[in-house]
Design an enzyme around this catalytic site. Sequence first.
Site, PDB file in Angstrom:
ATOM      1  N   ASP A 172      -5.121   1.523  10.791  1.00 57.60           N
ATOM      2  CA  ASP A 172      -6.543   1.282  11.051  1.00 57.60           C
ATOM      3  C   ASP A 172      -6.650   0.870  12.526  1.00 57.60           C
ATOM      4  O   ASP A 172      -6.603   1.712  13.410  1.00 57.60           O
ATOM      5  CB  ASP A 172      -6.998   0.196  10.061  1.00 57.60           C
ATOM      6  N   GLY A 193       0.772  -1.249   0.000  1.00 54.70           N
ATOM      7  CA  GLY A 193       0.000   0.000   0.000  1.00 54.70           C
ATOM      8  C   GLY A 193       0.797   1.290   0.000  1.00 54.70           C
ATOM      9  O   GLY A 193       0.357   2.286  -0.572  1.00 54.70           O
ATOM     10  N   PHE A 224     -14.028   2.524   4.852  1.00 55.23           N
ATOM     11  CA  PHE A 224     -13.056   1.855   3.991  1.00 55.23           C
ATOM     12  C   PHE A 224     -12.674   2.793   2.850  1.00 55.23           C
ATOM     13  O   PHE A 224     -13.539   3.394   2.216  1.00 55.23           O
ATOM     14  CB  PHE A 224     -13.637   0.550   3.438  1.00 55.23           C
ATOM     15  N   ARG A 227      -5.508   1.052  -6.519  1.00 51.31           N
ATOM     16  CA  ARG A 227      -4.239   1.629  -6.039  1.00 51.31           C
ATOM     17  C   ARG A 227      -3.774   2.775  -6.923  1.00 51.31           C
ATOM     18  O   ARG A 227      -3.053   3.666  -6.489  1.00 51.31           O
ATOM     19  CB  ARG A 227      -3.137   0.566  -6.023  1.00 51.31           C
ATOM     20  N   GLU A 237       4.085   4.161   6.070  1.00 56.83           N
ATOM     21  CA  GLU A 237       2.884   3.327   5.964  1.00 56.83           C
ATOM     22  C   GLU A 237       1.746   4.146   5.363  1.00 56.83           C
ATOM     23  O   GLU A 237       1.639   5.353   5.597  1.00 56.83           O
ATOM     24  CB  GLU A 237       2.545   2.787   7.367  1.00 56.83           C
ATOM     25  N   ASP A 238       0.903   3.507   4.570  1.00 50.89           N
ATOM     26  CA  ASP A 238      -0.214   4.204   3.927  1.00 50.89           C
ATOM     27  C   ASP A 238      -1.359   4.481   4.885  1.00 50.89           C
ATOM     28  O   ASP A 238      -1.982   5.530   4.834  1.00 50.89           O
ATOM     29  CB  ASP A 238      -0.733   3.399   2.717  1.00 50.89           C
ATOM     30  N   LYS A 242      -7.046   6.028  10.861  1.00 49.01           N
ATOM     31  CA  LYS A 242      -8.458   5.883  11.275  1.00 49.01           C
ATOM     32  C   LYS A 242      -8.503   5.906  12.803  1.00 49.01           C
ATOM     33  O   LYS A 242      -8.500   4.867  13.459  1.00 49.01           O
ATOM     34  CB  LYS A 242      -9.033   4.564  10.755  1.00 49.01           C
ATOM     35  N   ASP A 246      -6.084  -0.185  -1.619  1.00 51.69           N
ATOM     36  CA  ASP A 246      -6.796  -1.014  -2.582  1.00 51.69           C
ATOM     37  C   ASP A 246      -8.025  -1.705  -2.001  1.00 51.69           C
ATOM     38  O   ASP A 246      -8.147  -1.909  -0.799  1.00 51.69           O
ATOM     39  CB  ASP A 246      -5.874  -2.136  -3.063  1.00 51.69           C
TER      40      ASP A 246
HETATM   41  P1  XMP Z   1      -4.492  -2.426  10.862  1.00 56.69           P
HETATM   42  O1  XMP Z   1      -5.930  -2.644  11.232  1.00 56.69           O
HETATM   43  O2  XMP Z   1      -3.608  -3.571  11.309  1.00 56.69           O
HETATM   44  O3  XMP Z   1      -4.532  -2.426   9.298  1.00 56.69           O
HETATM   45  O4  XMP Z   1      -3.985  -1.076  11.336  1.00 56.69           O
HETATM   46  C1  XMP Z   1      -3.499  -1.963   8.585  1.00 56.69           C
HETATM   47  C2  XMP Z   1      -3.501  -2.512   7.197  1.00 56.69           C
HETATM   48  O5  XMP Z   1      -4.826  -2.834   6.746  1.00 56.69           O
HETATM   49  C3  XMP Z   1      -5.049  -2.301   5.474  1.00 56.69           C
HETATM   50  N1  XMP Z   1      -6.188  -1.359   5.557  1.00 56.69           N
HETATM   51  C4  XMP Z   1      -6.816  -0.791   4.522  1.00 56.69           C
HETATM   52  N2  XMP Z   1      -6.603  -0.879   3.190  1.00 56.69           N
HETATM   53  N3  XMP Z   1      -8.391   0.601   2.784  1.00 56.69           N
HETATM   54  C5  XMP Z   1      -7.393  -0.183   2.342  1.00 56.69           C
HETATM   55  O6  XMP Z   1      -7.196  -0.226   1.146  1.00 56.69           O
HETATM   56  C6  XMP Z   1      -8.677   0.753   4.098  1.00 56.69           C
HETATM   57  O7  XMP Z   1      -9.598   1.493   4.453  1.00 56.69           O
HETATM   58  C7  XMP Z   1      -7.839   0.015   5.020  1.00 56.69           C
HETATM   59  N4  XMP Z   1      -7.814  -0.079   6.379  1.00 56.69           N
HETATM   60  C8  XMP Z   1      -6.791  -0.924   6.650  1.00 56.69           C
HETATM   61  C9  XMP Z   1      -3.770  -1.671   5.038  1.00 56.69           C
HETATM   62  O8  XMP Z   1      -3.077  -2.601   4.241  1.00 56.69           O
HETATM   63  C10 XMP Z   1      -2.978  -1.447   6.287  1.00 56.69           C
HETATM   64  O9  XMP Z   1      -1.593  -1.594   6.102  1.00 56.69           O
HETATM   65 MG    MG Z   2      -0.522  -1.274   4.143  1.00 59.82          MG
END
Ligand code: XMP
Ligand code: MG
Length: 179
Positions: free
Chosen positions: A106, A48, A155, A168, A102-103, A134, A162
Amino acid sequence: MATIKVKDKDFEISIDASAIDAAVQKMAVEINRDYEGRNPLFLAILNGSFVFAADLIRKITIPCQISFVKLSSYSGTASTENIKELIGLNEDIKGRHLIIVEDIVDTGLTLDKFLQDLKKFEPASVKLACFTFKKEAFKKSFRIDYLGITIPNDFVVGYGLDYDGYGRNLPDIYKIVSS
Ligand code: XMP
Ligand code: MG
């Protein structure tokens, strides 16, 4: 508002490319200031973060290096809490000043585990540059040192993010249209 379809779901614009660029610029200014003379190593987390990392690194004006690692905890549109292992770390990071790129954060579970895993390699310091956050979904307590934009708990796709591998390539960030 105009919507776009990514795979089989509808999305609407959330953050446009000019707002993204301004946020990345702000992060880069802070990093350039904080890491002057420290030769940082950026560690971007694939897949990402590849778009954000490419934009950020081109706004960094101090000597630096970048490398890429892979780990993922996500499939479809729900965080699975299935934490995968770190792969692809082939630099010697002992004694280095790391900036993790990091992108999105969450729940934070993925990065929390990653930050623990990194400790055994004995870097000199570790800071986090994360483009989107988030806040309402966050379950951990680590600090995001350089943050682009705090987003609601929807989301999102685009700018490297993606939905099942699609979206992406979109220059803007879109959020899912809830049905
Ligand atoms: P956590 O919950 O571990 O998640 O912080 C991190 C990874 O989950 C993916 N992620 C998303 N990817 N849209 C996406 O395309 C979203 O809204 C989203 N939320 C979480 C992402 O790969 C991230 O590194
Ligand atoms: Mg990621």
